[in-house]
Motif scaffolding. Structure first.
Motif, short mmCIF file in Angstrom:
data_model
loop_
_atom_site.label_atom_id
_atom_site.label_comp_id
_atom_site.label_asym_id
_atom_site.label_seq_id
_atom_site.Cartn_x
_atom_site.Cartn_y
_atom_site.Cartn_z
N GLY A 58 46.15 41.93 53.96
CA GLY A 58 46.78 43.18 53.51
C GLY A 58 48.10 43.02 52.77
N LYS A 59 48.22 41.95 51.99
CA LYS A 59 49.45 41.77 51.22
C LYS A 59 49.62 42.88 50.17
N THR A 60 48.50 43.30 49.58
CA THR A 60 48.60 44.39 48.59
C THR A 60 49.22 45.63 49.22
N GLY A 61 48.72 45.98 50.39
CA GLY A 61 49.29 47.13 51.10
C GLY A 61 50.77 46.93 51.35
N PHE A 157 55.74 39.91 42.32
CA PHE A 157 54.71 38.98 41.83
C PHE A 157 53.63 38.86 42.88
N ASP A 158 52.42 39.29 42.55
CA ASP A 158 51.30 39.01 43.45
C ASP A 158 50.71 37.69 43.00
N GLU A 159 50.13 36.94 43.94
CA GLU A 159 49.66 35.58 43.62
C GLU A 159 50.81 34.82 42.97
N ALA A 160 51.96 34.88 43.62
CA ALA A 160 53.20 34.39 43.01
C ALA A 160 53.12 32.94 42.53
N ARG A 310 41.13 34.31 43.07
CA ARG A 310 42.21 34.90 43.87
C ARG A 310 42.12 36.41 43.98
N GLY A 311 42.49 36.87 45.16
CA GLY A 311 42.87 38.27 45.31
C GLY A 311 41.79 39.33 45.34
N ILE A 312 40.65 39.06 44.71
CA ILE A 312 39.64 40.12 44.61
C ILE A 312 39.17 40.54 46.00
MG MG Z 1 46.02 39.75 47.48
#
Ligand code: MG
Ligand code: ADP
Length: 384
Positions: A58-61, A157-160, A310-312
Motif C-alpha cells: 500500500g505505498k500508493t495509498g 517519487f514512486d519507484e524512486a 514494477r508497481g502494477i
Molecule cells: Mg507501488
C-alpha cells in the motif's frame, strides 16, 4: 503482513481531513497498512522521507493520502508533483487519487509522453493542483513554461530507485533544480539500493527514513517455484504444457527482450493460445488498451517485458512466470511482487536452464528465500 493484521491501526488516528477520511473509507480501505500508518503523518508534517516497504503493502495509498492531506483545496495552483517511471503507473496512481479525493475539490492531471502535446499544454493552463507524470514529459512541460513548479510543496517519487537510476537521472536532476528549496521530497520504493540512498542525500533535506530490513523484504504469501528445462529452446514447450495450469488465474509472463517476446507471442497465437502482450515500443494508445483488457479480466495471459515489472496492481493476478530470469536481482522482487497483493496469496514460476541455476541460487541467498522445484500439484497452490 501478519504483524500488520495483529496491530489494529486506524485511519481515525491520523488526524486526516474529514472529506479525505470519507474518501478513504468509501474506497474500501478499513485500516491503514503499516507503511501508511507511518508515512502519512510524516508527509503531513512536511518532512522529507525515504520510505521502503515490500511490494503490495500500500505505498500508493501512503503517498496519495499524504499528498491529499497536504493539499490546500482553495489554492488553485500546482502543489503536488508525483513522478513515476511508466505511463501505466501514472495512470494507476491517478485513478487512486481520483477515488480517494472523491469528496474533495481537487484538480488532477496526468502528464505522460506519447500523448498530444497541444492538449497537454492546454490542460496545464488550468494549473492542476496535483500532477502525476513521467519524468521526460514533465521536464519538457516545465522547460516550455507550461508547467509551473514555483508553488509545488510536495514532490513524490514512486519507484524512486528506478526514477533515480540511469535513464531518468538527468531529467530528475533538472526537475529538482526548478522546484523551491523548501519543497518536501518523498521517496517510495520496495527496493532502495545504497547508492540511491547516497545520491538522495544530495538533494534531500535531512530525510527521515522508514526502512524495513532486506531480510524482511521477501514476499510473504508468494510461493516461488522453478522448473529446470535444461535447454533454452525447450522453454516454449514447457510454457505450453503449463497452459492448463496457468489458465486458472490471471498471469503475467516476463520475457527479457522485446524480440524474444514477439517471437513467443507469434508462436503462441499461431497455435491459438489467447495471449496479449505489452512492451515499451507499443503506442501510448495501444498500451492503454492492453492494460484495460487485462485489468478487466478480458485478457488473462499477458506477455510483458520489464516495462511492467514494477508497481502494477491487478488484484486477480495470482501467478507470475519468469520465462527468463531478470537481469537484476532487484527486478526479481518487483516482478514476483505483481502477485500476492495486499496479503493475498501468489505464486511465481521460474523457467531456468542448467546455466541459470547458479544465478537463481544467488537470488535465493540475496533475499534469504526459497525457490523450490515445481511440484505436480501446482494447481493446489493456485486455486485459493
Ligand atoms: Mg507501488
Ligand atoms: P505497493 O505500491 O506497496 O506495491 P499498492 O499501493 O499498489 O502497493 O497497493 C497494493 C494493493 O493493496 C492495492 O490493491 C491497494 O488497493 C491495496 N491496499 C492498499 N492499502 C490498503 C488498505 N489500507 N486497506 C486495504 N487495501 C489496501
Amino acid at each position: 503482513m501478519d504483524e500488520e493484521n495483529k496491530t489494529k491501526l486506524s485511519f481515525d488516528d491520523l488526524n486526516l481531513k474529514e472529506n479525505l477520511l470519507r474518501g478513504i473509507y468509501s474506497y474500501g480501505f478499513e485500516n491503514p497498512s503499516k507503511i501508511q500508518h507511518e508515512a502519512v503523518p510524516k508527509i503531513a508534517s512536511g518532512k522529507d522521507i525515504i520510505a521502503q516497504a515490500q511490494s503490495g503493502t500500500g505505498k500508493t495509498g501512503a503517498f496519495t493520502i499524504g499528498a491529499l492531506q497536504n493539499l490546500k483545496e482553495d489554492e488553485k495552483n500546482t502543489q503536488t508533483l508525483i513522478l513515476s517511471p511508466t505511463h501505466e503507473l501514472v495512470h494507476q496512481i491517478s485513478e487512486v487519487i481520483r477515488e480517494l479525493s472523491n469528496y474533495m475539490d481537487v484538480s488532477i492531471m496526468e502528464v505522460v509522453g506519447g500523448t498530444n502535446v497541444y492538449e497537454c499544454r492546454k490542460e496545464l493552463e488550468k494549473n492542476p493542483q496535483i500532477i502525476i507524470g513521467t519524468p521526460g514529459r514533465v521536464l519538457d512541460m516545465i522547460l516550455k513554461k507550461c508547467l509551473f513548479t514555483d508553488k509545488i510543496k510536495t514532490l513524490i517519487f514512486d519507484e524512486a530507485d528506478e526514477i533515480l537510476s540511469y535513464g531518468f537521472k538527468d531529467s530528475i536532476y533538472q526537475i529538482v533544480q526548478t522546484i523551491p528549496e523548501t519543497t518536501q521530497i518523498c521517496l517510495f520504493s520496495a527496493t532502495i539500493p545504497d547508492e540511491i540512498l547516497d545520491l538522495s542525500t544530495k538533494f534531500m533535506n535531512n530525510p527521515q527514513r522508514i526502512l524495513i530490513k532486506k531480510e524482511e523484504l521477501t514476499l510473504e504469501g508468494i510461493t516461488q517455484f522453478y522448473i529446470n528445462i535444461k535447454i533454452n529452446d525447450w522453454k516454449f514447450d514447457v510454457l505450453k504444457d503449463l497452459y492448463d495450469t496457468i489458465n486458472v488465474s490471471q498471469c503475467i509472463i516476463y520475457i527479457n527482450s522485446k524480440n524474444k517476446l514477439m517471437e513467443i507471442y507469434t508462436k503462441l497465437t499461431n497455435e491459438n493460445f489467447p495471449v496479449s502482450y505489452i512492451h515499451g515500443e507499443l503506442s501510448s494508445v495501444e498500451r492503454k488498451e492492453v492494460m484495460e483488457n487485462f485489468r478487466s479480466g478480458h485478457s488473462r495471459l499477458l506477455l510483458s517485458t520489464d516495462l511492467l515489472s514494477r508497481g502494477i496492481d491487478v488484484q486477480q493476478l495470482s501467478l507470475v512466470i519468469n520465462f527468463d530470469l531478470p537481469k537484476s536481482k532487484e527486478t526479481y522482487i518487483h516482478r514476483i511482487g505483481r502477485s500476492g497483493r495486499y496479503g493475498r496469496k501468489g505464486v511465481s514460476i521460474n523457467l531456468v536452464t542448467d546455466r541459470d541455476m547458479r544465478y537463481m541460487e544467488e537470488i535465493e541467498s540475496f533475499y534469504d528465500t526459497k525457490i523450490s522445484e515445481m511440484p505436480q500439484n501446482i494447481q493446489d497452490y493456485l486455486s485459493v
